[in-house]
Design an enzyme around this catalytic site. Sequence first.
Site, PDB file in Angstrom:
ATOM      1  N   ARG A  77     -27.655  84.600   6.998  1.00  0.00           N
ATOM      2  CA  ARG A  77     -28.071  84.164   5.651  1.00  0.00           C
ATOM      3  C   ARG A  77     -27.122  83.116   5.042  1.00  0.00           C
ATOM      4  O   ARG A  77     -26.896  83.076   3.824  1.00  0.00           O
ATOM      5  CB  ARG A  77     -28.169  85.354   4.689  1.00  0.00           C
ATOM      6  CG  ARG A  77     -29.111  86.454   5.119  1.00  0.00           C
ATOM      7  CD  ARG A  77     -30.584  86.074   4.961  1.00  0.00           C
ATOM      8  NE  ARG A  77     -31.411  87.246   5.124  1.00  0.00           N
ATOM      9  CZ  ARG A  77     -31.939  87.635   6.291  1.00  0.00           C
ATOM     10  NH1 ARG A  77     -31.761  86.913   7.382  1.00  0.00           N
ATOM     11  NH2 ARG A  77     -32.685  88.728   6.352  1.00  0.00           N
ATOM     12  N   SER A 127     -35.090  90.565  -0.721  1.00  0.00           N
ATOM     13  CA  SER A 127     -33.853  91.355  -0.649  1.00  0.00           C
ATOM     14  C   SER A 127     -32.821  90.740  -1.587  1.00  0.00           C
ATOM     15  O   SER A 127     -32.499  89.561  -1.454  1.00  0.00           O
ATOM     16  CB  SER A 127     -33.276  91.327   0.765  1.00  0.00           C
ATOM     17  OG  SER A 127     -34.246  91.743   1.682  1.00  0.00           O
ATOM     18  N   GLU A 165     -27.678  88.082  -1.957  1.00  0.00           N
ATOM     19  CA  GLU A 165     -28.258  87.044  -1.100  1.00  0.00           C
ATOM     20  C   GLU A 165     -28.925  85.986  -1.989  1.00  0.00           C
ATOM     21  O   GLU A 165     -28.947  84.805  -1.664  1.00  0.00           O
ATOM     22  CB  GLU A 165     -29.303  87.703  -0.189  1.00  0.00           C
ATOM     23  CG  GLU A 165     -30.075  86.719   0.654  1.00  0.00           C
ATOM     24  CD  GLU A 165     -31.136  87.391   1.517  1.00  0.00           C
ATOM     25  OE1 GLU A 165     -30.835  88.408   2.159  1.00  0.00           O
ATOM     26  OE2 GLU A 165     -32.265  86.861   1.538  1.00  0.00           O
TER      27      GLU A 165
END
Length: 340
Positions: free
Chosen positions: A165, A239, A335
């Site tokens: 990520r 998320s 994130e």
Amino acid sequence: MLQIAEHISLKPYHTFHIEVYAKYFVEVKSVADLLKLMDTTIYKEYPNLIMGGGSNLLFCKDYEGLIIKNTIKGIELLNEDDTYVYIKANAGEVWHELVQYCIEKGYGGIENLSLIPGCVGAAPMQNIGAYGIEIKEVIQEVHALHKDSKQIEIFSNEACQFAYRESVFKRALKNQYIILSVVLKLTKKPLLNTSYGAIQAALAAKNIEHPSIKEVSEAVIAIRSSKLPNPAVLGNAGSFFKNPEITKEAFEVFSKQFPTAPFYPSINEQVKIPAGWLIEQCGWKGKVIGNTGAHKEQALVLVNYGNAQGNEIYNLALAIQQSVKEKFNIEIEPEVNIYI
Ligand code: FAD
Ligand code: NAP
């Protein structure tokens, strides 16, 4: 025609659907438009933020600058041989539409990334990933315009410094480039990745032993549709946190204390613990706090129940981080890109 609008509500443009305003907002449909924009006083005098589908953003207040919505379209076949195809896709293409285009043509490599919201230009930003595949596995090049020099530069896969990520565009070169397009190396002889239990179960339920890329994509779409809240109905950004990775030594201590915790190997010889499980164990799953909460099916997804302010979601995220730290002594990191 380039039109810079003033005092625009961002509610329809990002998937948390929080009512915040941008001082200026412009949609760019071509590189020529972008270059023209760069000559304007507003571009030169105000900070700017590039936006695709707004599915990885949390605004905690109005944006006192220029939002540039990149809608530069186009998909092009650059080259092919017996095994590979090289596809160039412009940043404003909708990611899932590109996935579907490739599946229809029989080009494998991104089927596991079906139904990820957002645009192509943001995909390299956080090296989008799902079901055991990350975009870094198929990215050949990223073409990007430098915000100051106005030069178009070509980043090789290595230069993008992809990680879980992460990419150079989110770290060392943050806010310096406008991604214009990506070149993907896809295959006509797909090597499928069906390692995730949910995919295996979905295929087994349909008695599919040797799936096609289309069948893998359909399985992913079915799983995602059944468990993830649709942002059009319930505001969210997927998320909210990354899965934490801990050392093997730390994991030995952790697993003695929490023997039922799920875990997976990660790169660098570390161990990945699903953040959703940690959050659930702290009692957040399905909990509603004012206008926000952690989703009832997937605690990792924070949601806007209608009229949430960005700060409410941010405060919820902080409380979740703190409780995970207290219970497990593990730090979880957002994130989502947060504008405080
Ligand atoms: P935006 O939210 O518009 O922007 C994200 C960041 O990228 C911002 O910092 C923005 O400034 C920057 N950016 C955007 N476009 C450009 C550009 N052209 N040039 C330079 N910078 C740019 N992510 C995953 O990795 N895997 C998943 O499985 C996944 N599932 C999701 C499910 C749901 C329901 C939701 C809501 C989100 C999910 N996400 C997932 C997160 C998100 O969809 C991805 O990160 C996606 O790539 C964001 O694309 P976007 O166009 O919406 O980016
Ligand atoms: P899940 O299948 O319930 O699994 C929970 C977590 O365990 C995932 O985060 C996944 O890590 C990990 N995991 C499960 N099986 C694994 C395996 N065989 N090998 C390695 N790791 C494994 O997760 P979910 O929430 O439904 O999401 C499914 C997939 O979609 C995941 O890959 C997830 O990353 C992706 N997704 C991402 C977002 C986002 O916004 N970023 C939103 C929804 C879904 P990984 O996350 O590292 O894969």
